[in-house]
Design an enzyme around this catalytic site. Structure first.
Site, short mmCIF file in Angstrom:
data_model
loop_
_atom_site.label_atom_id
_atom_site.label_comp_id
_atom_site.label_asym_id
_atom_site.label_seq_id
_atom_site.Cartn_x
_atom_site.Cartn_y
_atom_site.Cartn_z
N LYS A 6 6.30 22.57 40.57
CA LYS A 6 7.50 22.31 41.04
C LYS A 6 8.33 21.05 40.09
CE LYS A 6 5.15 18.27 43.05
NZ LYS A 6 4.39 18.00 44.71
N ARG A 60 3.83 12.27 55.94
CA ARG A 60 4.96 13.01 55.09
C ARG A 60 5.28 14.37 55.87
NH1 ARG A 60 5.07 13.71 48.59
NH2 ARG A 60 3.72 15.43 49.33
N TYR A 97 22.83 -3.39 22.59
CA TYR A 97 23.74 -3.88 23.82
C TYR A 97 23.11 -4.98 24.27
CZ TYR A 97 26.29 0.47 24.87
OH TYR A 97 27.13 1.53 24.89
N MET A 138 22.03 4.75 25.98
CA MET A 138 21.96 6.19 26.74
C MET A 138 21.55 7.16 25.96
SD MET A 138 25.17 8.27 28.47
CE MET A 138 25.51 6.74 29.71
C1 LIG Z 1 2.94 17.73 44.15
C2 LIG Z 1 1.85 18.28 45.16
C3 LIG Z 1 0.69 18.46 44.63
C4 LIG Z 1 0.32 18.15 43.13
O1 LIG Z 1 0.09 16.61 43.08
P1 LIG Z 1 -0.51 15.93 41.85
O2 LIG Z 1 -0.81 14.56 42.29
O3 LIG Z 1 0.79 15.89 40.72
O4 LIG Z 1 -1.75 16.40 41.10
C5 LIG Z 1 -0.09 18.92 45.47
N1 LIG Z 1 0.21 19.16 46.60
C6 LIG Z 1 1.40 19.04 47.34
C7 LIG Z 1 1.65 19.34 48.36
C8 LIG Z 1 2.36 18.36 46.47
O5 LIG Z 1 3.32 18.00 47.02
#
Ligand SMILES: *Cc1c(COP(=O)(O)O)cnc(C)c1O
Length: 346
Positions: A31, A123, A239, A294
């Site tokens: 992701k 969650r 800055y 930036m």
């Molecule tokens: C992002 C995520 C992972 C991976 O987690 P890491 O801590 O980056 O290894 C695994 N399972 C779910 C459901 C996630 O959202």
């Protein structure tokens, strides 16, 4: 500017995590564009190494991956909102269903899915009681998942979540069960179940001490010197003039800044001394001076008389150290890396 990406380190990290997964399959969370590295390239490299199970957050991320390598599958962690259904039924990826509403939406498709159970993180996910109460009846489930809230710490919540998840074994109709992220893999075999889902550690993050010495750095930001200048004793840099040169100082201005994810936490500290953030060129190290802008960052190159306009330098980006220096998490350090970098695999 460019990101140097070490493909061998990525694959070696996956192999270590796969071995630590103790006979379970080892997938990969890709992701947020592969945590900023570029999801298409990460998937291609890990699939070639033997990884079969990939995870993105959204359907747009699934679409952006294009055709998946043969033999691999993709799961979409946000599941299916109403507005996702059209895309989802026509896409080879499967949703991770998170709510009773998502389950109701998906059931009539007869298509494969994963299901998220909440074992204490509060969650995403349905309750264990819903699993035991038949909420999943009629679904074709590949993987029953849960997610650890505090696997990077030694707390009783880990064991409690593991026990709560174990109690669902054989009760959901799922072909596989999966609990561990990167830190969860470090917690040991009990947490591996059938399939693990590392993200951070693939990309060089060290979630727990067990990974130290085994997980290698994958990502190194590199920037070019746009200008080299001499700053006289008593003059200031950048800055708000937070850095005042205690003596005549050679300074290089790099073409990287907070818009690239090199955030202001990497600024040199206020006052006269140079910060701990910095980088290197050849064997020489240099500190950041003053505030990160930036698009620009000043560094001291007193010790590098040969560096000049157009030369490339590497910024320190070992994730645990960079996190301590910047006050950002290792996750933020990766996912914040911006669009202006050329991503160069080596
Ligand atoms: C992002 C995520 C992972 C991976 O987690 P890491 O801590 O980056 O290894 C695994 N399972 C779910 C459901 C996630 O959202």
């Amino acid at each position: 500017m460019r990101l140097r990406l070490d493909g061998d380190a990525l694959v070696a990290n996956w192999h270590w995590l796969a071995t630590r997964s103790a006979g379970a399959a080892c997938g990969a969370a890709v992701k947020a564009d592969g945590y900023g590295l570029g999801a298409v390239d990460v998937v291609r490299r890990l699939a070639a190494a033997g990884c079969r199970d990939f995870y993105v957050a959204t359907w747009n991320e699934a679409i952006a991956l294009g055709d998946l390598p043969a033999g691999t599958t993709l799961s979409v962690l946000h599941g299916v909102r109403d507005e996702d259904m059209h895309t989802a039924v026509g896409h080879p990826a499967r949703p991770t269903l998170n709510t009773l509403e998502q389950i109701a939406r998906w059931r009539s498709t007869g298509l494969r899915c994963d299901v998220m159970v909440d074992t204490g993180m509060n969650r995403l996910g349905i309750a264990p009681a819903d699993v035991l109460g038949g909420a999943l009846d009629g679904l074709v489930i590949d993987t029953l998942m849960s997610h650890l809230a505090s696997a990077d710490e030694d707390v009783t919540q880990n064991e409690a979540q593991c026990i709560a998840f174990s109690a669902l074994a054989g009760r959901s109709g799922a072909a596989r069960m999966s609990l561990a992220n990167s830190a969860g893999i470090c917690l040991g075999e009990l947490y591996a179940f059938d399939l693990t889902r590392p993200g951070l550690a693939l990309y060089g993050g060290i979630p727990r001490g067990e990974a130290e010495g085994h997980i290698a750095q994958v990502v190194t930001p590199e920037a070019q010197i746009l200008q080299r200048r001499r700053v006289s004793a008593g003059e200031t840099i950048g800055y708000n003039a937070t850095y005042k040169a205690p003596r005549d100082t050679q300074v290089a201005i790099l073409n990287i800044g907070y818009a690239d994810g090199y955030l202001r936490g990497f600024s040199g500290p206020d006052g006269g001394t140079s910060g701990r953030a910095g980088g290197s060129a050849g064997s020489g190290r240099f500190p950041v001076l003053g505030r990160v802008s930036m698009d620009l960052t000043a560094v001291s190159v007193d010790a590098q008389p040969d560096l000049g306009e157009g030369d490339w330098v590497a910024l320190d980006y070992a994730l645990p150290q960079a996190a301590r220096i910047s006050g950002l998490s290792q996750y933020e350090l990766l996912t914040g890396l911006g669009e202006r970098f050329d991503r160069v695999w080596g």
